[in-house]
Design an enzyme around this catalytic site. Structure first.
Site, mmCIF file in Angstrom:
data_model
loop_
_atom_site.group_PDB
_atom_site.id
_atom_site.type_symbol
_atom_site.label_atom_id
_atom_site.label_comp_id
_atom_site.label_asym_id
_atom_site.label_seq_id
_atom_site.Cartn_x
_atom_site.Cartn_y
_atom_site.Cartn_z
ATOM 1 N N SER A 1 0.891 -1.315 0.056
ATOM 2 C CA SER A 1 0.039 -0.022 -0.064
ATOM 3 C C SER A 1 0.915 1.125 -0.034
ATOM 4 C CB SER A 1 -0.773 0.043 1.176
ATOM 5 O OG SER A 1 -1.661 -0.776 1.335
ATOM 6 N N HIS B 1 -1.388 -2.993 -7.186
ATOM 7 C CA HIS B 1 -2.130 -2.582 -6.196
ATOM 8 C C HIS B 1 -3.331 -2.759 -6.141
ATOM 9 C CE1 HIS B 1 -2.893 0.939 -3.061
ATOM 10 N NE2 HIS B 1 -2.916 -0.281 -2.541
ATOM 11 N N GLU C 1 -3.751 -0.638 -9.613
ATOM 12 C CA GLU C 1 -2.709 0.251 -9.950
ATOM 13 C C GLU C 1 -1.724 -0.499 -10.291
ATOM 14 O OE1 GLU C 1 -3.482 4.450 -7.253
ATOM 15 O OE2 GLU C 1 -2.485 2.587 -6.305
ATOM 16 N N ASN D 1 -3.667 5.957 -2.502
ATOM 17 C CA ASN D 1 -3.325 6.168 -1.026
ATOM 18 C C ASN D 1 -2.561 7.374 -0.871
ATOM 19 O OD1 ASN D 1 -4.613 3.787 -0.259
ATOM 20 N ND2 ASN D 1 -2.564 2.472 -0.259
HETATM 21 N N1 CAA Z 1 -16.810 -10.148 -1.872
HETATM 22 C C1 CAA Z 1 -17.786 -10.482 -2.773
HETATM 23 N N2 CAA Z 1 -18.876 -9.254 -3.135
HETATM 24 C C2 CAA Z 1 -18.840 -8.238 -2.316
HETATM 25 C C3 CAA Z 1 -17.959 -8.409 -0.927
HETATM 26 C C4 CAA Z 1 -17.089 -9.279 -1.164
HETATM 27 N N3 CAA Z 1 -16.064 -9.189 -0.201
HETATM 28 N N4 CAA Z 1 -18.300 -7.229 -0.336
HETATM 29 C C5 CAA Z 1 -19.516 -6.666 -1.123
HETATM 30 N N5 CAA Z 1 -20.034 -7.584 -1.931
HETATM 31 C C6 CAA Z 1 -21.044 -6.938 -3.100
HETATM 32 C C7 CAA Z 1 -22.131 -7.270 -2.433
HETATM 33 O O1 CAA Z 1 -22.822 -8.867 -2.683
HETATM 34 C C8 CAA Z 1 -22.998 -6.491 -3.101
HETATM 35 O O2 CAA Z 1 -23.447 -6.939 -4.594
HETATM 36 P P1 CAA Z 1 -24.990 -6.660 -4.864
HETATM 37 O O3 CAA Z 1 -24.798 -5.106 -5.226
HETATM 38 O O4 CAA Z 1 -25.059 -7.352 -6.222
HETATM 39 O O5 CAA Z 1 -26.063 -6.930 -3.979
HETATM 40 C C9 CAA Z 1 -22.065 -5.183 -3.258
HETATM 41 O O6 CAA Z 1 -20.871 -5.577 -3.185
HETATM 42 C C10 CAA Z 1 -22.485 -4.181 -2.446
HETATM 43 O O7 CAA Z 1 -22.380 -4.830 -1.184
HETATM 44 P P2 CAA Z 1 -23.390 -4.332 0.312
HETATM 45 O O8 CAA Z 1 -24.530 -4.115 0.005
HETATM 46 O O9 CAA Z 1 -23.107 -5.554 1.097
HETATM 47 O O10 CAA Z 1 -22.711 -3.112 0.884
HETATM 48 P P3 CAA Z 1 -22.262 -1.728 0.246
HETATM 49 O O11 CAA Z 1 -23.278 -1.183 -0.569
HETATM 50 O O12 CAA Z 1 -22.063 -1.035 1.350
HETATM 51 O O13 CAA Z 1 -20.868 -1.904 -0.448
HETATM 52 C C11 CAA Z 1 -18.466 -1.819 -0.420
HETATM 53 C C12 CAA Z 1 -19.797 -2.455 0.368
HETATM 54 C C13 CAA Z 1 -18.242 -2.367 -1.759
HETATM 55 C C14 CAA Z 1 -17.570 -2.130 0.398
HETATM 56 C C15 CAA Z 1 -18.877 -0.363 -0.290
HETATM 57 O O14 CAA Z 1 -19.195 0.259 0.907
HETATM 58 C C16 CAA Z 1 -17.541 0.551 -0.759
HETATM 59 O O15 CAA Z 1 -17.003 0.799 -1.967
HETATM 60 N N6 CAA Z 1 -16.700 1.096 0.417
HETATM 61 C C17 CAA Z 1 -15.420 1.514 0.103
HETATM 62 C C18 CAA Z 1 -14.293 0.623 -0.001
HETATM 63 C C19 CAA Z 1 -12.893 1.372 -0.412
HETATM 64 O O16 CAA Z 1 -12.888 2.423 -0.331
HETATM 65 N N7 CAA Z 1 -12.065 0.324 -0.534
HETATM 66 C C20 CAA Z 1 -10.888 0.884 -0.806
HETATM 67 C C21 CAA Z 1 -10.047 0.888 0.298
HETATM 68 S S1 CAA Z 1 -8.420 1.610 0.407
HETATM 69 C C22 CAA Z 1 -7.569 0.143 -0.249
HETATM 70 O O17 CAA Z 1 -8.149 -0.917 -0.356
HETATM 71 C C23 CAA Z 1 -6.140 0.395 -0.607
HETATM 72 C C24 CAA Z 1 -5.109 0.192 0.615
HETATM 73 O O18 CAA Z 1 -3.768 0.052 0.223
HETATM 74 C C25 CAA Z 1 -5.276 0.421 1.955
HETATM 75 P P1 NAD Z 2 -3.848 -9.050 6.636
HETATM 76 O O1 NAD Z 2 -3.070 -8.825 7.875
HETATM 77 O O2 NAD Z 2 -5.111 -9.268 6.530
HETATM 78 O O3 NAD Z 2 -3.046 -10.293 5.783
HETATM 79 C C1 NAD Z 2 -1.625 -10.681 5.793
HETATM 80 C C2 NAD Z 2 -1.622 -12.184 5.686
HETATM 81 O O4 NAD Z 2 -0.146 -12.503 5.359
HETATM 82 C C3 NAD Z 2 -1.840 -13.014 7.070
HETATM 83 O O5 NAD Z 2 -2.890 -13.816 6.952
HETATM 84 C C4 NAD Z 2 -0.487 -13.552 7.380
HETATM 85 O O6 NAD Z 2 -0.586 -14.839 8.057
HETATM 86 C C5 NAD Z 2 0.141 -13.493 5.985
HETATM 87 N N1 NAD Z 2 1.432 -13.854 6.090
HETATM 88 C C6 NAD Z 2 2.362 -12.981 6.848
HETATM 89 N N2 NAD Z 2 3.883 -13.452 6.622
HETATM 90 C C7 NAD Z 2 3.589 -14.394 5.587
HETATM 91 C C8 NAD Z 2 4.587 -15.088 5.088
HETATM 92 N N3 NAD Z 2 5.937 -14.940 5.344
HETATM 93 N N4 NAD Z 2 4.105 -16.024 3.991
HETATM 94 C C9 NAD Z 2 3.033 -16.180 3.782
HETATM 95 N N5 NAD Z 2 1.740 -15.409 4.452
HETATM 96 C C10 NAD Z 2 2.248 -14.477 5.490
HETATM 97 O O7 NAD Z 2 -3.055 -7.898 5.650
HETATM 98 P P2 NAD Z 2 -3.997 -7.406 4.061
HETATM 99 O O8 NAD Z 2 -4.841 -6.156 4.633
HETATM 100 O O9 NAD Z 2 -4.293 -8.368 3.355
HETATM 101 O O10 NAD Z 2 -2.669 -6.549 3.725
HETATM 102 C C11 NAD Z 2 -1.551 -7.319 2.789
HETATM 103 C C12 NAD Z 2 -0.791 -6.305 1.965
HETATM 104 O O11 NAD Z 2 -1.555 -5.732 1.085
HETATM 105 C C13 NAD Z 2 0.137 -5.320 2.592
HETATM 106 O O12 NAD Z 2 1.148 -4.908 2.162
HETATM 107 C C14 NAD Z 2 -0.938 -4.205 2.673
HETATM 108 O O13 NAD Z 2 -0.354 -2.703 3.043
HETATM 109 C C15 NAD Z 2 -1.725 -4.326 1.386
HETATM 110 N N6 NAD Z 2 -2.936 -3.719 1.227
HETATM 111 C C16 NAD Z 2 -3.700 -3.608 1.961
HETATM 112 C C17 NAD Z 2 -4.975 -3.357 1.604
HETATM 113 C C18 NAD Z 2 -6.223 -3.237 2.667
HETATM 114 O O14 NAD Z 2 -7.180 -2.547 2.510
HETATM 115 N N7 NAD Z 2 -6.028 -3.881 3.911
HETATM 116 C C19 NAD Z 2 -5.321 -2.805 0.588
HETATM 117 C C20 NAD Z 2 -4.276 -2.923 -0.627
HETATM 118 C C21 NAD Z 2 -3.110 -3.312 -0.421
#
Ligand code: CAA
Ligand code: NAD
Length: 314
Positions: A146, A167, A179, A217
């Site tokens: 991330s 990503h 990405e 991000n």
């Molecule tokens: N697997 C499969 N399908 C899923 C699912 C999952 N884990 N989660 C939700 N869905 C599907 C549902 O089945 C539903 O399908 P239908 O429209 O056909 O009914 C649809 O997605 C919508 O789900 P919900 O009705 O349960 O809930 P919602 O409308 O609130 O949507 C969400 C859920 C898609 C997660 C929405 O809340 C959302 O877009 N949230 C923001 C998520 C976001 O910003 N993600 C990026 C995070 S940052 C990141 O990931 C990067 C990083 O490095 C940290």
């Molecule tokens: P998580 O904590 O849900 O999962 C990490 C998993 O990796 C755990 O199940 C752990 O047991 C496993 N693990 C640790 N060391 C290991 C090894 N040596 N061999 C095999 N498995 C191992 O974390 P996450 O949220 O899935 O994040 C994983 C990566 O993806 C991170 O780099 C995070 O920054 C990135 N990421 C996270 C998100 C998010 O929304 N959480 C979104 C995009 C990218």
């Protein structure tokens, strides 16, 4: 028969794209948490053979169950009124995924390795060093990091030309973006193969240089950090901030719901890493987030973060 036709149609669609990119058929996903389980799932849904590596049998079991839950939701959406087709979709997809704890064996015939373990450079280095020694020449490596530098992660390998960033976004089965990050050493062939694979698994690909947080991000994390500081200052409650951003800015989740959803530990790993590098107060971790992480309240995945969750629904 109807079930077979329906499933066949879906796979035909994916396969026709996959054939553009036949160099990537066997995919190894390392880490089966929130992200790795989703990446394995979408690859298998598109016809790839997937090997998923976790640290122990218990984690593998959890990964399997979260893939089944997510696939069931996808299956219900695809084949609403046809339980037979849902069952077949589930079985065919799950049969393409094999779980293992043997890292070296898992990469021996891999076309692409996608790493999705904890956001820690040391852990990622150890892992890539190990697999670089045993994976075939042809194998492309990618990290789902991330916030870390793809170049710094790739530095421990002898295949920087076959290394890139992939990503994904959480939940991987739903979020359409991927990405694709190239470092200066990434070859054109590698970059093109990663882009083609991204499209083949149904994602819309954007490219970004190897800069902290890439596109999403770099914009999203400071926003989440500022929301937490708003809470630290007592300016508004978490619930009101979430309501405000959903109803006032049209976000699907408020910042606290989103931090709980992506994992508070991941938020801290990202912010701490950037703060240590830049000393920029924009990246300072809020007291509220620090306290929750210290208590093991990491969000949805542990059943509690800013909010409480029903564990049976995870
Ligand atoms: N697997 C499969 N399908 C899923 C699912 C999952 N884990 N989660 C939700 N869905 C599907 C549902 O089945 C539903 O399908 P239908 O429209 O056909 O009914 C649809 O997605 C919508 O789900 P919900 O009705 O349960 O809930 P919602 O409308 O609130 O949507 C969400 C859920 C898609 C997660 C929405 O809340 C959302 O877009 N949230 C923001 C998520 C976001 O910003 N993600 C990026 C995070 S940052 C990141 O990931 C990067 C990083 O490095 C940290
Ligand atoms: P998580 O904590 O849900 O999962 C990490 C998993 O990796 C755990 O199940 C752990 O047991 C496993 N693990 C640790 N060391 C290991 C090894 N040596 N061999 C095999 N498995 C191992 O974390 P996450 O949220 O899935 O994040 C994983 C990566 O993806 C991170 O780099 C995070 O920054 C990135 N990421 C996270 C998100 C998010 O929304 N959480 C979104 C995009 C990218």
């Amino acid at each position: 028969m109807a079930a077979a036709n329906a499933t066949g149609a879906i796979f035909k669609r994916h396969f026709s794209v996959t054939s553009l990119n036949n160099i990537i058929q066997n995919v190894t996903v390392i880490g089966g948490g929130l992200m790795g389980s989703g990446i394995a799932q979408v690859a298998a849904q598109s016809g790839n053979t997937v090997t998923l590596v976790e640290v122990d049998a218990d984690r593998l079991k959890k990964t399997e169950s979260s893939i089944t839950n997510s696939l069931t939701r996808v299956g219900k959406k695809l084949y609403k009124d046809d339980p037979g087709a849902i069952k077949q979709f589930l079985e065919e997809t799950r049969n393409r995924i094999r779980g293992t704890t043997d890292l070296k064996e898992a990469v021996k015939d891999s076309d692409l390795v996608v790493e999705a373990v904890v956001e820690n450079l040391k852990v990622k280095h150890e892992l890539f060093k190990t697999i670089d020694e045993v994976a075939p020449q042809k194998t492309l490596f990618a990290s789902n990091t991330s916030s870390l530098s793809i170049g710094e992660i790739a530095a421990v390998t002898n295949r920087k030309d076959r290394f890139g960033g992939l990503h994904f976004f959480n939940p991987v089965a739903v979020m359409k973006l991927l990405e694709v990050i190239r470092i200066p050493e990434t070859s054109d062939e590698t970059y093109e193969a990663l882009m083609a694979w991204g499209k083949a698994i149904g994602k819309v690909c954007v490219t970004c240089k190897d800069t902290p947080g890439f596109v999403v991000n770099r914009l999203l994390i400071p926003y989440l950090a500022e929301a937490a500081r708003l809470l630290d200052r007592g300016d508004a409650s978490a619930r009101d901030i979430d309501t405000a951003m959903k109803l006032g800015a049209g976000h699907p989740m408020g910042p606290f719901e989103l931090m709980d959803y992506t994992g508070l530990d991941t938020a801290v790993f990202i912010l701490d890493g950037w703060y240590q590098k830049t000393q920029d107060p924009l990246f300072k971790v809020s007291e509220a987030v620090k306290k929750l992480v210290a208590e093991g309240k990491l969000g949805v995945k542990t059943g509690e973060g800013f909010y409480r969750y029903n564990k049976n629904k995870l």
